[in-house]
Scaffold this motif. Sequence first.
Motif, short mmCIF file in Angstrom:
data_model
loop_
_atom_site.label_atom_id
_atom_site.label_comp_id
_atom_site.label_asym_id
_atom_site.label_seq_id
_atom_site.Cartn_x
_atom_site.Cartn_y
_atom_site.Cartn_z
N GLU A 77 55.30 -42.02 -11.98
CA GLU A 77 56.29 -42.09 -10.90
C GLU A 77 55.81 -43.02 -9.78
O GLU A 77 56.62 -43.72 -9.16
N GLY A 78 54.50 -43.03 -9.54
CA GLY A 78 53.96 -43.93 -8.53
C GLY A 78 54.20 -45.39 -8.89
O GLY A 78 54.57 -46.21 -8.02
N TYR A 79 54.02 -45.73 -10.16
CA TYR A 79 54.27 -47.11 -10.58
C TYR A 79 55.76 -47.43 -10.59
O TYR A 79 56.15 -48.57 -10.29
N ARG A 80 56.59 -46.47 -10.89
CA ARG A 80 58.04 -46.70 -10.83
C ARG A 80 58.46 -47.03 -9.39
O ARG A 80 59.24 -47.96 -9.15
N ALA A 81 57.93 -46.26 -8.45
CA ALA A 81 58.25 -46.50 -7.04
C ALA A 81 57.73 -47.86 -6.58
O ALA A 81 58.40 -48.59 -5.84
N LEU A 82 56.53 -48.22 -7.05
CA LEU A 82 55.93 -49.50 -6.67
C LEU A 82 56.74 -50.67 -7.24
O LEU A 82 56.95 -51.68 -6.56
N ALA A 83 57.19 -50.54 -8.48
CA ALA A 83 58.00 -51.59 -9.10
C ALA A 83 59.27 -51.84 -8.30
O ALA A 83 59.65 -52.98 -8.04
N LYS A 84 59.91 -50.76 -7.89
CA LYS A 84 61.15 -50.88 -7.11
C LYS A 84 60.87 -51.44 -5.73
O LYS A 84 61.61 -52.32 -5.22
N GLU A 85 59.80 -50.99 -5.10
CA GLU A 85 59.43 -51.48 -3.77
C GLU A 85 59.17 -52.97 -3.78
O GLU A 85 59.62 -53.71 -2.88
N CYS A 86 58.42 -53.44 -4.79
CA CYS A 86 57.99 -54.84 -4.83
C CYS A 86 58.93 -55.73 -5.62
O CYS A 86 58.76 -56.96 -5.62
N GLY A 87 59.90 -55.15 -6.32
CA GLY A 87 60.81 -55.94 -7.12
C GLY A 87 60.13 -56.65 -8.27
O GLY A 87 60.45 -57.80 -8.59
N ILE A 88 59.19 -55.97 -8.92
CA ILE A 88 58.41 -56.58 -9.99
C ILE A 88 58.39 -55.65 -11.20
O ILE A 88 58.34 -54.42 -11.06
N ASN A 89 58.48 -56.22 -12.39
CA ASN A 89 58.30 -55.45 -13.62
C ASN A 89 56.82 -55.13 -13.79
O ASN A 89 55.96 -55.98 -13.48
N ILE A 90 56.51 -53.95 -14.30
CA ILE A 90 55.12 -53.51 -14.44
C ILE A 90 54.90 -52.90 -15.82
O ILE A 90 55.69 -52.07 -16.26
N ARG A 107 47.58 -32.08 -27.05
CA ARG A 107 47.35 -33.46 -27.49
C ARG A 107 47.06 -34.36 -26.30
O ARG A 107 47.65 -34.18 -25.23
N LEU A 108 46.17 -35.31 -26.50
CA LEU A 108 45.98 -36.41 -25.57
C LEU A 108 46.60 -37.65 -26.19
O LEU A 108 46.27 -38.02 -27.32
N LEU A 109 47.52 -38.28 -25.46
CA LEU A 109 48.18 -39.49 -25.93
C LEU A 109 47.82 -40.65 -25.00
O LEU A 109 47.78 -40.49 -23.78
N ASN A 110 47.57 -41.80 -25.59
CA ASN A 110 47.28 -43.01 -24.82
C ASN A 110 48.56 -43.85 -24.81
O ASN A 110 48.94 -44.44 -25.82
N VAL A 111 49.23 -43.89 -23.66
CA VAL A 111 50.61 -44.36 -23.59
C VAL A 111 50.75 -45.57 -22.67
O VAL A 111 50.16 -45.62 -21.59
N SER A 112 51.55 -46.54 -23.12
CA SER A 112 51.91 -47.69 -22.30
C SER A 112 53.41 -47.69 -22.07
O SER A 112 54.19 -47.38 -22.98
N TYR A 113 53.82 -48.05 -20.86
CA TYR A 113 55.22 -48.07 -20.48
C TYR A 113 55.62 -49.47 -20.01
O TYR A 113 54.79 -50.22 -19.49
N PHE A 114 56.91 -49.78 -20.18
CA PHE A 114 57.48 -50.95 -19.51
C PHE A 114 58.42 -50.43 -18.43
O PHE A 114 59.39 -49.74 -18.72
N ILE A 115 58.10 -50.79 -17.18
CA ILE A 115 58.89 -50.37 -16.01
C ILE A 115 59.55 -51.61 -15.43
O ILE A 115 58.87 -52.61 -15.13
N THR A 116 60.86 -51.57 -15.23
CA THR A 116 61.56 -52.74 -14.71
C THR A 116 61.40 -52.86 -13.20
O THR A 116 60.93 -51.93 -12.52
N ASN A 117 61.85 -54.00 -12.68
CA ASN A 117 61.78 -54.24 -11.25
C ASN A 117 62.71 -53.33 -10.45
O ASN A 117 62.68 -53.31 -9.23
N GLU A 118 63.54 -52.55 -11.14
CA GLU A 118 64.36 -51.53 -10.48
C GLU A 118 63.73 -50.14 -10.59
O GLU A 118 64.33 -49.14 -10.19
N GLY A 119 62.54 -50.08 -11.15
CA GLY A 119 61.83 -48.80 -11.27
C GLY A 119 62.25 -47.97 -12.46
O GLY A 119 61.93 -46.78 -12.53
#
Length: 300
Positions: A77-90, A107-119
Motif C-alpha cells: 500500500e505504501g508503494y501504491r500511494a507513492l506511485a500515485k503521489e509521484c505519478g510514476i509506475n513502480i 507459506r512464504l511467497l516471493n512476489v513482484s507487482y506492477f503498480i501504475t502511476n495511478e496507484g
Amino acid sequence: MAVSTTSGAPIYKVASIQMHPEPMKIEANFEKASRFIREAAALGATLAVLPEYHLLGWVPQDPGFKTACADWEKYLEGYRALAKECGINIVPGTIVELHDAGTASQRLLNVSYFITNEGKVVGKYVKKNLWGAIERDHLTSSAKDPHPVFDTPLGKVGIMICWDIGFPEASREMIAQGAKIIVAPAFWLLSDTTDAGRKINPTAERTFLDAVLTARCFENTCAIIFSNAGGPPGWDYAGGSQICVPFAGPVARLGSTEGMVVAELDMGAVEEAENCYQVRADLARDDWYYSYRHTQNAGS
C-alpha cells in the motif's frame, strides 16, 4: 510520459535502482527505496524498478523474518500511494509475503507487482524458479502456473525474478503472450557460483548476467529492465543493473555499488528486432515445432 520516434514506436524513460538492503531494517529500506523513486520521478522517469528482497534482505534464518513478512500489505500500500503521489509506475522489486500464518498451510511467497502511476496494481507474479535449497527450504514456488503478462501504461509487460533469468522458457512464454518489456528484479551475488567456478573467473556471475540479459533481448525481440542489489565495496553483490534492448545490448549499466541509472528505452529497437528476426511471427505459426516444454522422457 512517452515520446514517439519517427517510426511511431514510443520511447520511455525508465529507472533501474540498485540498492543495498540493510538486513531486517524494513522501515529504513522502505524510506531509502522511496527516496530513489522520488528522484527517478523528478528526472522524468515513467517507470522505476527496485531489486528483489530490497525490504529485508534475504535472511530467512533470522527469528524475526517471518513476522516481518506478515506486514507485506503495509508496504504494498505504501508503494501504491507513492506511485500515485509521484505519478510514476513502480515495480517494487519483490516483497516476501507470509500467508496463512500459524497454520499447517503457512507459506512464504516471493512476489513482484506492477503498480501504475495511478496507484493501481495491474500485475502480480510469484517467483517460480527458486535458487536451490537456499530458497526452496523457505519459499513456495508458483510452480506450473503460467508466467503472466500484464497490460500497463508501457504496453504489455512481463516479470521474471532473479534465477528465472537462467531459464529461456520463462521469457519465451511471456513474449508468446505479447510482452515487449520484461522487468527483472534480482538479488544476485558473486558467490552464487561454486568455488571452482570462481577460480576460473572471480566475477563469473557478472559475466553470466551480461551475456544472458543481452541474449534474452535478442532471442525474444524484447527490452529488459534488470534491477539487482548492490552495495559498498567489499560486499558480495554482482550488481550490473541495466536497461537492455536488441541490437544495442545494455544502453545503461551500473557497476556493483548502490545507485540508480535512468535511460531512454526506445521501443523502436524492439519493433525493428522483430522485423529482422521474426521470432514472434514464428511462435504464432500453427506448425511451429518447439513446444518449449521439457518432458521427463526427453532424450530417452
